[in-house]
Design an enzyme around this catalytic site. Structure first.
Site, PDB file in Angstrom:
ATOM      1  N   LYS A 182       1.957   2.316  -4.988  1.00 44.51           N
ATOM      2  CA  LYS A 182       2.526   1.543  -6.333  1.00 44.51           C
ATOM      3  C   LYS A 182       2.036   1.725  -7.641  1.00 44.51           C
ATOM      4  CE  LYS A 182       2.378  -2.466  -4.169  1.00 44.51           C
ATOM      5  NZ  LYS A 182       2.201  -2.227  -3.032  1.00 44.51           N
TER       6      LYS A 182
ATOM      7  N   ASP B  13       0.890  -1.201   0.126  1.00 46.27           N
ATOM      8  CA  ASP B  13       0.039   0.156  -0.260  1.00 46.27           C
ATOM      9  C   ASP B  13       0.918   1.298  -0.112  1.00 46.27           C
ATOM     10  OD1 ASP B  13      -1.971  -1.539   0.062  1.00 46.27           O
ATOM     11  OD2 ASP B  13      -2.055  -1.509   2.211  1.00 46.27           O
TER      12      ASP B  13
ATOM     13  N   GLN C 109       1.995  -6.156  -3.439  1.00 45.00           N
ATOM     14  CA  GLN C 109       2.644  -6.290  -1.953  1.00 45.00           C
ATOM     15  C   GLN C 109       3.949  -5.400  -1.685  1.00 45.00           C
ATOM     16  OE1 GLN C 109       1.297  -9.502  -3.342  1.00 45.00           O
ATOM     17  NE2 GLN C 109      -0.426  -8.653  -2.789  1.00 45.00           N
TER      18      GLN C 109
ATOM     19  N   GLY D 108      -4.725  -4.430  -3.618  1.00 46.26           N
ATOM     20  CA  GLY D 108      -5.606  -3.198  -3.863  1.00 46.26           C
ATOM     21  C   GLY D 108      -4.856  -2.207  -4.275  1.00 46.26           C
ATOM     22  N   HIS D 109      -5.201  -1.608  -5.516  1.00 43.79           N
ATOM     23  CA  HIS D 109      -4.328  -0.691  -6.214  1.00 43.79           C
ATOM     24  C   HIS D 109      -5.117   0.399  -6.409  1.00 43.79           C
ATOM     25  CE1 HIS D 109      -0.949  -3.982  -7.220  1.00 43.79           C
ATOM     26  NE2 HIS D 109      -0.864  -3.430  -5.849  1.00 43.79           N
TER      27      HIS D 109
HETATM   28  P1  GDP Z   1      -0.613   0.368  -3.587  1.00 44.49           P
HETATM   29  O1  GDP Z   1      -1.264  -0.658  -3.266  1.00 44.49           O
HETATM   30  O2  GDP Z   1       0.680   0.376  -3.314  1.00 44.49           O
HETATM   31  O3  GDP Z   1      -0.897   0.603  -5.049  1.00 44.49           O
HETATM   32  O4  GDP Z   1      -1.371   1.538  -2.677  1.00 44.49           O
HETATM   33  P2  GDP Z   1      -3.132   1.686  -2.427  1.00 44.49           P
HETATM   34  O5  GDP Z   1      -3.422   1.945  -3.510  1.00 44.49           O
HETATM   35  O6  GDP Z   1      -3.360   0.306  -1.643  1.00 44.49           O
HETATM   36  O7  GDP Z   1      -2.814   2.824  -1.274  1.00 44.49           O
HETATM   37  C1  GDP Z   1      -2.277   4.115  -1.727  1.00 44.49           C
HETATM   38  C2  GDP Z   1      -3.269   5.325  -1.176  1.00 44.49           C
HETATM   39  O8  GDP Z   1      -2.620   6.355  -1.327  1.00 44.49           O
HETATM   40  C3  GDP Z   1      -4.242   5.195  -2.255  1.00 44.49           C
HETATM   41  O9  GDP Z   1      -5.602   5.821  -1.921  1.00 44.49           O
HETATM   42  C4  GDP Z   1      -3.624   6.380  -3.297  1.00 44.49           C
HETATM   43  O10 GDP Z   1      -4.494   6.964  -4.122  1.00 44.49           O
HETATM   44  C5  GDP Z   1      -3.044   7.303  -2.161  1.00 44.49           C
HETATM   45  N1  GDP Z   1      -1.872   8.140  -2.630  1.00 44.49           N
HETATM   46  C6  GDP Z   1      -0.931   7.482  -3.429  1.00 44.49           C
HETATM   47  N2  GDP Z   1       0.021   8.563  -3.528  1.00 44.49           N
HETATM   48  C7  GDP Z   1      -0.244   9.638  -2.663  1.00 44.49           C
HETATM   49  C8  GDP Z   1       0.258  10.790  -2.349  1.00 44.49           C
HETATM   50  O11 GDP Z   1       1.468  11.134  -2.614  1.00 44.49           O
HETATM   51  N3  GDP Z   1      -0.488  11.565  -1.232  1.00 44.49           N
HETATM   52  C9  GDP Z   1      -1.758  11.081  -0.740  1.00 44.49           C
HETATM   53  N4  GDP Z   1      -2.273  11.718  -0.085  1.00 44.49           N
HETATM   54  N5  GDP Z   1      -2.253   9.905  -1.278  1.00 44.49           N
HETATM   55  C10 GDP Z   1      -1.455   9.167  -2.182  1.00 44.49           C
HETATM   56  P1  IMO Z   2      -1.138  -4.173  -2.257  1.00 44.02           P
HETATM   57  O1  IMO Z   2      -0.411  -4.723  -3.479  1.00 44.02           O
HETATM   58  C1  IMO Z   2      -0.891  -4.605   2.138  1.00 44.02           C
HETATM   59  C2  IMO Z   2      -0.804  -8.563   3.679  1.00 44.02           C
HETATM   60  C3  IMO Z   2      -1.921  -9.020   4.700  1.00 44.02           C
HETATM   61  C4  IMO Z   2      -1.492 -10.199   5.569  1.00 44.02           C
HETATM   62  C5  IMO Z   2      -0.104 -10.750   4.728  1.00 44.02           C
HETATM   63  C6  IMO Z   2      -0.805 -12.134   4.174  1.00 44.02           C
HETATM   64  O2  IMO Z   2      -2.243  -3.629  -2.316  1.00 44.02           O
HETATM   65  O3  IMO Z   2       0.044  -3.449  -1.550  1.00 44.02           O
HETATM   66  P2  IMO Z   2      -2.475 -12.721   2.047  1.00 44.02           P
HETATM   67  O4  IMO Z   2      -3.634 -12.427   1.936  1.00 44.02           O
HETATM   68  O5  IMO Z   2      -1.399 -12.139   1.183  1.00 44.02           O
HETATM   69  O6  IMO Z   2      -1.948 -14.176   2.491  1.00 44.02           O
HETATM   70  O7  IMO Z   2      -1.910 -11.945   3.354  1.00 44.02           O
HETATM   71  O8  IMO Z   2      -0.161  -9.725   3.577  1.00 44.02           O
HETATM   72  N1  IMO Z   2      -1.086  -8.262   2.466  1.00 44.02           N
HETATM   73  C7  IMO Z   2      -1.128  -6.822   1.935  1.00 44.02           C
HETATM   74  N2  IMO Z   2      -1.060  -5.540   2.822  1.00 44.02           N
HETATM   75  N3  IMO Z   2      -1.003  -4.663   0.906  1.00 44.02           N
HETATM   76  C8  IMO Z   2      -1.284  -5.555   0.121  1.00 44.02           C
HETATM   77  O9  IMO Z   2      -1.138  -5.326  -1.194  1.00 44.02           O
HETATM   78  C9  IMO Z   2      -1.354  -6.850   0.677  1.00 44.02           C
HETATM   79  N4  IMO Z   2      -1.512  -8.115   0.244  1.00 44.02           N
HETATM   80  C10 IMO Z   2      -1.465  -8.904   1.291  1.00 44.02           C
HETATM   81  O10 IMO Z   2      -2.700  -7.880   5.251  1.00 44.02           O
HETATM   82  O11 IMO Z   2      -0.886  -9.140   6.596  1.00 44.02           O
HETATM   83 MG    MG Z   3      -2.778  -1.623  -1.740  1.00 47.62          MG
END
Ligand code: GDP
Ligand code: IMO
Ligand code: MG
Length: 425
Positions: free
Chosen positions: A16, A13, A222, A40-41
């Site tokens: 990416k 999270d 991840q 979850g992206h």
């Molecule tokens: P990922 O799994 O690494 O792709 O990240 P996620 O989408 O799960 O979580 C990142 C969250 O931060 C998302 O809601 C993005 O829209 C948000 N985000 C990404 N870059 C920034 C930033 O520079 N500032 C803020 N405030 N939010 C950001």
């Molecule tokens: P993105 O790509 C954050 C965590 C789960 C748990 C561990 C194992 O959005 O960054 P799993 O279901 O993979 O067997 O769970 O990994 N986890 C993540 N945490 N972002 C993710 O994906 C994750 N995918 C798995 O919360 O601790």
């Molecule tokens: Mg994510």
């Protein structure tokens, strides 16, 4: 031409998808190399929020080929929901292709994941309950199904004759769960074959050959600290998000990779169980969580928050093969008076200070973060487009991190939108 891996440098999270989305504009071929719908992206572009789990975010640029690679695990129903949702948002999926060698998550994988989490007691991992661990377990045990198996009745039947007796015994005797008949699984597989049919790329060898001289972007899910070999085991996922994972899961060898961008937040978050030395269980942690909207995309769970941890980040640079850093969510600190960076850990048993990551996570309870305090910038930076225009204290913070990590921070993100990004090279 530079081929780039974008991967998470912390516990997932990190933002990416936002970085992949931006870099995808200049790539021709985008490959997701591991993980499943546990990811979850989020991408915010043109005032719209898009949520991805398996589909590479590069799909938002019509005409790019986006390949879900062999290293992934795919639950067909989740893939269908995701693609239906994207289609309803007007996203053109004509460039989306799936490797027939990717593994199929079956309903029993999800049931086992759910059961294990509910009954694990202290051993709970806090998984996303998407069946990820059990699917990779079967793959490693050589009793998994691959997408290509769904299209050959004879192969499927032969494989099911091997898989089902073992699986059913495990389901009923170990977990007390319902067994599956061969007819039922065969019917499900027919349905799954139809879900994948428009996307499955049987001539993937030709596809990879066609794109070998194009600009390739490898998308990780991840993060390094969740890597099955290098992360905070056993509190990890079941695949290899590290840079090396891109070579394994994509079909291109390691020599194709020119650079590895590690995406890191200006602080750290973690979902699920497992140690986290800089975790803040106080008001500051809450403030980061609320300002940064730190709630999971896949499960909606609140993310645990803490200060930037340079000990794990240096480790991630080393084992993840990271050559550059994209630092995200810097804007979350806009109102902070002071910002802490954890530069080392103190072992409370011996008083010893270490900058190296202790790999036995069961000892992490004995480690305390050693902090260096940086002054905040108390300015809204969300509209700033150039590095030089950032407040002095923001630049100082970034440069200090570069020094501590001995790695360039080449991208700085100051908001969720595509346009809120500063490039330094
Ligand atoms: P990922 O799994 O690494 O792709 O990240 P996620 O989408 O799960 O979580 C990142 C969250 O931060 C998302 O809601 C993005 O829209 C948000 N985000 C990404 N870059 C920034 C930033 O520079 N500032 C803020 N405030 N939010 C950001
Ligand atoms: P993105 O790509 C954050 C965590 C789960 C748990 C561990 C194992 O959005 O960054 P799993 O279901 O993979 O067997 O769970 O990994 N986890 C993540 N945490 N972002 C993710 O994906 C994750 N995918 C798995 O919360 O601790
Ligand atoms: Mg994510």
């Amino acid at each position: 031409m530079t081929n780039t891996v974008v991967l998470g440098a912390q516990w997932g999270d990190e933002g990416k998808a936002k970085i992949t989305d931006i870099l995808a504009s200049k790539a021709d071929f985008i490959i997701r190399y591991q993980g499943g719908c546990n990811a979850g992206h989020t991408v915010v572009a043109n005032n719209t929020t898009y949520k991805f789990h398996l589909v590479p975010s590069g799909i938002l640029y019509g005409g790019k080929v986006c390949f879900i690679g062999t290293g992934t695990v795919i639950y067909p129903e989740a893939f269908k929901s995701e693609t239906d949702e994207l289609k309803s948002q007007g996203v053109n999926l004509s460039g989306l292709k799936i490797s027939p060698l990717a593994s199929v998550t079956m309903p029993y994988h999800i049931e086992i994941d759910g059961y294990s989490e509910t009954h694990a007691g202290k051993g709970k991992i806090g998984t996303t309950k998407k069946g990820i661990g059990p699917t990779y377990t079967d793959k490693a045990a050589r009793i998994g199904l691959k997408i290509q198996d769904l299209y050959d009745e004879e192969t499927l039947s032969e494989k099911l004759d091997v898989i089902l007796p073992i699986k059913n015994k495990t389901l009923s005797k170990v977990y007390g769960l319902e067994e599956y008949s061969k007819e039922c699984i065969t019917e499900l597989c027919k349905k799954y074959a139809e879900i994948f049919r428009p996307y499955v790329c049987f001539n993937w060898q030709e596809l990879l050959e066609q794109h070998k001289n194009d600009r390739i972007l490898f998308e990780g899910a991840q993060g390094v600290m969740l890597d099955i070999d290098w992360g905070t085991y056993p509190f990890v996922t079941s695949s290899n998000p590290i840079g090396g994972g891109a070579a394994v899961g994509s079909g291109f060898g390691p020599k194709v990779i020119d650079e590895v961008i590690g995406v890191a937040k200006a602080y750290v978050t973690r979902v699920g169980e497992g140690p986290f030395v800089t975790e803040l269980k106080d008001e500051t942690g809450k403030e980061i969580q609320e300002t940064g909207h730190e709630f999971g995309v896949t499960t909606g769970r609140p993310r645990r928050c803490g200060w930037f941890d340079a000990v794990t980040m240096r480790y991630a640079v080393q084992v993840g093969g990271i050559t550059k850093i994209a630092l995200t969510k810097l804007d979350v600190f806009d109102k902070f008076d002071e910002i802490e960076i954890c530069t080392a850990y103190k072992d409370t048993r011996t008083g010893e200070i270490t900058k190296y990551y202790p790999t036995d996570v069961y000892t992490h309870k004995y480690f305390e973060p050693v902090y260096e305090t940086m002054p905040g910038w108390k300015t809204d930076i969300t509209g700033i487009k150039e590095f030089d225009k950032l407040p002095e204290n923001t630049k100082k913070y970034i440069k200090r991190l570069e020094e501590i990590l001995n790695t360039p921070i080449s991208i700085v993100s100051v908001g969720p939108d595509r346009v809120q990004t500063i490039f330094r090279d």
